[in-house]
Design a protein around this motif. Structure first.
Motif, PDB file in Angstrom:
ATOM      1  N   SER A  24       0.842  -1.201   0.000  1.00  0.00           N
ATOM      2  CA  SER A  24       0.000   0.000   0.000  1.00  0.00           C
ATOM      3  C   SER A  24       0.871   1.243   0.000  1.00  0.00           C
ATOM      4  N   GLY A  25       0.219   2.385  -0.235  1.00  0.00           N
ATOM      5  CA  GLY A  25       0.919   3.661  -0.130  1.00  0.00           C
ATOM      6  C   GLY A  25       1.637   4.111  -1.381  1.00  0.00           C
ATOM      7  N   PHE A  26       1.250   3.573  -2.569  1.00  0.00           N
ATOM      8  CA  PHE A  26       1.893   4.010  -3.790  1.00  0.00           C
ATOM      9  C   PHE A  26       0.934   3.904  -4.965  1.00  0.00           C
ATOM     10  N   THR A  27       1.294   4.590  -6.057  1.00  0.00           N
ATOM     11  CA  THR A  27       0.454   4.558  -7.248  1.00  0.00           C
ATOM     12  C   THR A  27       1.219   4.149  -8.502  1.00  0.00           C
ATOM     13  N   PHE A  28       2.537   3.951  -8.395  1.00  0.00           N
ATOM     14  CA  PHE A  28       3.280   3.587  -9.598  1.00  0.00           C
ATOM     15  C   PHE A  28       2.876   2.194 -10.058  1.00  0.00           C
ATOM     16  N   ARG A  29       3.010   1.959 -11.362  1.00  0.00           N
ATOM     17  CA  ARG A  29       2.506   0.727 -11.980  1.00  0.00           C
ATOM     18  C   ARG A  29       3.582  -0.338 -12.149  1.00  0.00           C
ATOM     19  N   TYR A  30       4.832   0.091 -12.210  1.00  0.00           N
ATOM     20  CA  TYR A  30       5.901  -0.850 -12.505  1.00  0.00           C
ATOM     21  C   TYR A  30       6.725  -1.094 -11.241  1.00  0.00           C
ATOM     22  N   TYR A  31       6.748  -2.317 -10.807  1.00  0.00           N
ATOM     23  CA  TYR A  31       7.542  -2.674  -9.640  1.00  0.00           C
ATOM     24  C   TYR A  31       7.743  -4.178  -9.601  1.00  0.00           C
ATOM     25  N   ASP A  32       8.680  -4.598  -8.782  1.00  0.00           N
ATOM     26  CA  ASP A  32       8.929  -6.018  -8.557  1.00  0.00           C
ATOM     27  C   ASP A  32       8.567  -6.355  -7.119  1.00  0.00           C
ATOM     28  N   VAL A  33       8.065  -7.550  -6.942  1.00  0.00           N
ATOM     29  CA  VAL A  33       7.839  -8.079  -5.593  1.00  0.00           C
ATOM     30  C   VAL A  33       8.678  -9.334  -5.441  1.00  0.00           C
ATOM     31  N   ASN A  34       9.516  -9.306  -4.437  1.00  0.00           N
ATOM     32  CA  ASN A  34      10.384 -10.439  -4.139  1.00  0.00           C
ATOM     33  C   ASN A  34       9.969 -11.080  -2.824  1.00  0.00           C
ATOM     34  N   TRP A  35      10.033 -12.378  -2.805  1.00  0.00           N
ATOM     35  CA  TRP A  35       9.905 -13.115  -1.546  1.00  0.00           C
ATOM     36  C   TRP A  35      11.291 -13.644  -1.187  1.00  0.00           C
ATOM     37  N   TYR A  36      11.713 -13.338   0.022  1.00  0.00           N
ATOM     38  CA  TYR A  36      12.958 -13.851   0.564  1.00  0.00           C
ATOM     39  C   TYR A  36      12.625 -14.712   1.784  1.00  0.00           C
ATOM     40  N   ARG A  37      13.584 -15.505   2.180  1.00  0.00           N
ATOM     41  CA  ARG A  37      13.466 -16.220   3.444  1.00  0.00           C
ATOM     42  C   ARG A  37      14.820 -16.231   4.145  1.00  0.00           C
ATOM     43  N   GLN A  38      14.736 -16.343   5.452  1.00  0.00           N
ATOM     44  CA  GLN A  38      15.975 -16.324   6.230  1.00  0.00           C
ATOM     45  C   GLN A  38      15.864 -17.247   7.422  1.00  0.00           C
ATOM     46  N   VAL A  39      16.929 -17.980   7.622  1.00  0.00           N
ATOM     47  CA  VAL A  39      17.093 -18.855   8.767  1.00  0.00           C
ATOM     48  C   VAL A  39      18.170 -18.245   9.649  1.00  0.00           C
ATOM     49  N   PRO A  40      18.024 -18.273  10.958  1.00  0.00           N
ATOM     50  CA  PRO A  40      19.049 -17.688  11.829  1.00  0.00           C
ATOM     51  C   PRO A  40      20.428 -18.211  11.504  1.00  0.00           C
ATOM     52  N   GLY A  41      21.371 -17.275  11.375  1.00  0.00           N
ATOM     53  CA  GLY A  41      22.740 -17.667  11.102  1.00  0.00           C
ATOM     54  C   GLY A  41      23.073 -17.822   9.636  1.00  0.00           C
ATOM     55  N   LYS A  42      22.068 -17.662   8.777  1.00  0.00           N
ATOM     56  CA  LYS A  42      22.293 -17.790   7.335  1.00  0.00           C
ATOM     57  C   LYS A  42      21.882 -16.510   6.627  1.00  0.00           C
ATOM     58  N   GLU A  43      22.397 -16.359   5.415  1.00  0.00           N
ATOM     59  CA  GLU A  43      22.041 -15.183   4.621  1.00  0.00           C
ATOM     60  C   GLU A  43      20.608 -15.283   4.115  1.00  0.00           C
ATOM     61  N   ARG A  44      20.032 -14.127   3.879  1.00  0.00           N
ATOM     62  CA  ARG A  44      18.690 -14.093   3.322  1.00  0.00           C
ATOM     63  C   ARG A  44      18.722 -14.665   1.905  1.00  0.00           C
ATOM     64  N   GLU A  88      13.374 -28.072   5.111  1.00  0.00           N
ATOM     65  CA  GLU A  88      14.294 -26.984   4.769  1.00  0.00           C
ATOM     66  C   GLU A  88      13.579 -25.692   4.395  1.00  0.00           C
ATOM     67  N   ASP A  89      12.269 -25.721   4.268  1.00  0.00           N
ATOM     68  CA  ASP A  89      11.518 -24.502   3.986  1.00  0.00           C
ATOM     69  C   ASP A  89      11.234 -23.694   5.252  1.00  0.00           C
ATOM     70  N   THR A  90      11.579 -24.247   6.390  1.00  0.00           N
ATOM     71  CA  THR A  90      11.401 -23.516   7.639  1.00  0.00           C
ATOM     72  C   THR A  90      12.247 -22.255   7.642  1.00  0.00           C
ATOM     73  N   ALA A  91      11.600 -21.116   7.841  1.00  0.00           N
ATOM     74  CA  ALA A  91      12.306 -19.835   7.802  1.00  0.00           C
ATOM     75  C   ALA A  91      11.317 -18.716   8.093  1.00  0.00           C
ATOM     76  N   VAL A  92      11.855 -17.534   8.272  1.00  0.00           N
ATOM     77  CA  VAL A  92      11.027 -16.332   8.254  1.00  0.00           C
ATOM     78  C   VAL A  92      10.993 -15.842   6.810  1.00  0.00           C
ATOM     79  N   TYR A  93       9.800 -15.630   6.306  1.00  0.00           N
ATOM     80  CA  TYR A  93       9.618 -15.197   4.919  1.00  0.00           C
ATOM     81  C   TYR A  93       9.315 -13.703   4.882  1.00  0.00           C
ATOM     82  N   PHE A  94      10.072 -13.014   4.043  1.00  0.00           N
ATOM     83  CA  PHE A  94       9.948 -11.572   3.926  1.00  0.00           C
ATOM     84  C   PHE A  94       9.483 -11.188   2.524  1.00  0.00           C
ATOM     85  N   CYS A  95       8.686 -10.170   2.475  1.00  0.00           N
ATOM     86  CA  CYS A  95       8.268  -9.594   1.207  1.00  0.00           C
ATOM     87  C   CYS A  95       9.033  -8.290   0.996  1.00  0.00           C
ATOM     88  N   ASN A  96       9.490  -8.100  -0.239  1.00  0.00           N
ATOM     89  CA  ASN A  96      10.259  -6.914  -0.594  1.00  0.00           C
ATOM     90  C   ASN A  96       9.713  -6.336  -1.890  1.00  0.00           C
TER      91      ASN A  96
END
Length: 117
Positions: A24-44, A88-96
């Motif tokens: 929310s909070g925008f009106t532009f039409r072109y953007y990317d949405v990424n899903w990331y995940r991270q496990v403690p001690g590992k890179e996103r 192995e899919d256990t992680a915190v999932y982030f939206c970007n």
């Protein structure tokens, strides 16, 4: 711009789960949405990308063939469908959400997915 993830849960191996990313909070039409995940001690880790409005999709090797990504453009919600989940899919999932033209990158706080038997 704000993004909020939801849908994280505890599931068993082989089950399915859908995560949501509401933007929310925008009106532009072109953007990317990424899903990331991270496990403690590992890179996103980048899990999936959806380019809007083209609809181009890409997935990380570890989830290719199991996860899908889709959108409700009117609601500005992007979904990550996780099929045949594995431990192995256990992680915190982030939206970007990113708009390179505007040099904008917005992150959510994440949602926890736990796969256990």
């Amino acid at each position: 711009v704000q993004v909020v993830e939801s849908g994280g849960a505890s599931v068993q191996p082989g089950e399915s789960l859908t995560l949501s990313c509401a933007a929310s909070g925008f009106t532009f039409r072109y953007y990317d949405v990424n899903w990331y995940r991270q496990v403690p001690g590992k890179e996103r880790e980048l899990v999936a990308t959806l380019k809007i409005p083209s609809g181009d999709r890409s997935f990380g090797d570890s989830v290719k063939g199991r996860f899908t990504i889709s959108e409700d453009r009117a609601k500005k919600v992007v979904y990550l469908r996780m099929n045949r989940v594995e431990f192995e899919d256990t992680a915190v999932y982030f939206c970007n959400l990113i708009n390179p033209t505007l040099r904008l990158s917005a992150w959510g706080r994440g949602t926890q997915v736990t796969v256990s038997s």
